[in-house]
Write a protein that holds these residues in place. Structure first.
Motif, short mmCIF file in Angstrom:
data_model
loop_
_atom_site.label_atom_id
_atom_site.label_comp_id
_atom_site.label_asym_id
_atom_site.label_seq_id
_atom_site.Cartn_x
_atom_site.Cartn_y
_atom_site.Cartn_z
N MET A 133 14.87 86.66 32.04
CA MET A 133 15.74 85.97 31.10
C MET A 133 17.13 86.62 31.18
O MET A 133 17.25 87.83 31.32
N SER A 150 25.82 72.19 28.03
CA SER A 150 24.40 72.55 28.00
C SER A 150 23.58 71.75 26.99
O SER A 150 22.36 71.69 27.09
N ILE A 154 23.34 72.68 23.92
CA ILE A 154 22.87 73.67 22.95
C ILE A 154 23.95 73.87 21.89
O ILE A 154 25.13 74.00 22.22
N THR A 200 14.86 79.51 21.92
CA THR A 200 13.60 79.44 22.67
C THR A 200 13.86 79.84 24.12
O THR A 200 15.01 79.86 24.56
N PRO A 201 12.82 80.14 24.87
CA PRO A 201 13.00 80.39 26.30
C PRO A 201 13.66 79.19 26.99
O PRO A 201 14.43 79.36 27.94
N GLY A 202 13.41 77.99 26.49
CA GLY A 202 14.04 76.80 27.04
C GLY A 202 15.55 76.80 26.84
O GLY A 202 16.30 76.33 27.70
N ASP A 203 16.00 77.33 25.69
CA ASP A 203 17.45 77.43 25.44
C ASP A 203 18.10 78.38 26.44
O ASP A 203 19.15 78.08 27.00
N HIS A 204 17.45 79.52 26.67
CA HIS A 204 17.98 80.48 27.64
C HIS A 204 17.99 79.87 29.04
O HIS A 204 18.95 80.06 29.79
N ALA A 205 16.94 79.16 29.38
CA ALA A 205 16.86 78.53 30.70
C ALA A 205 17.96 77.47 30.86
O ALA A 205 18.59 77.38 31.92
N MET A 206 18.21 76.72 29.81
CA MET A 206 19.26 75.69 29.87
C MET A 206 20.63 76.32 30.03
O MET A 206 21.47 75.83 30.79
N ARG A 217 21.27 79.20 31.43
CA ARG A 217 21.33 79.72 32.80
C ARG A 217 21.59 78.58 33.78
O ARG A 217 22.45 78.69 34.65
N GLN A 218 20.86 77.49 33.66
CA GLN A 218 21.04 76.35 34.57
C GLN A 218 22.45 75.80 34.48
O GLN A 218 23.07 75.47 35.50
#
Length: 97
Positions: free
Chosen positions: A1, A25, A27, A44-50, A52-53
């Motif tokens: 992460m 993003s 977010i 959420t981990p999805g927020d961090h992934a978004m 990053r992407q």
């Protein structure tokens, strides 16, 4: 992460405001601020992934600890495609924008 410091540094490298990152993003800007400060408990981990992407799409390469020699996690700008543009002899009033 990715870390809060990486997100702050990526925004600085791209000269990107929190509002712009939020738009790119999807977010909420307040959540991004909380994540950057290390207080993003609702993230959420999805927020961090978004995040990053989105930052990768905008030109950031994230580096894991030790990936580019000794040191911790980091980042760098992705090399931009070099476009020479128009040569001076090609310039004329028809392409003066």
């Amino acid at each position: 992460m990715i870390t809060p410091a990486q997100i702050r540094a990526a925004r600085a490298m791209l000269d990107l405001t929190i509002d712009r990152l939020s738009q790119e993003s999807g977010i909420n800007a307040l959540l991004i601020l909380q994540i950057e400060s290390g207080n993003g408990y609702e993230a959420t981990p999805g927020d961090h992934a978004m995040l990053r992407q989105t930052l990768e799409r905008l030109g950031i390469l994230f580096l894991d600890s030790g990936q580019a020699g000794p040191g911790g996690a980091g980042l760098r700008l992705v090399a931009a495609d070099h476009q020479e543009g128009m040569r001076p002899e090609e310039l004329n009033s028809a392409n003066n924008d």
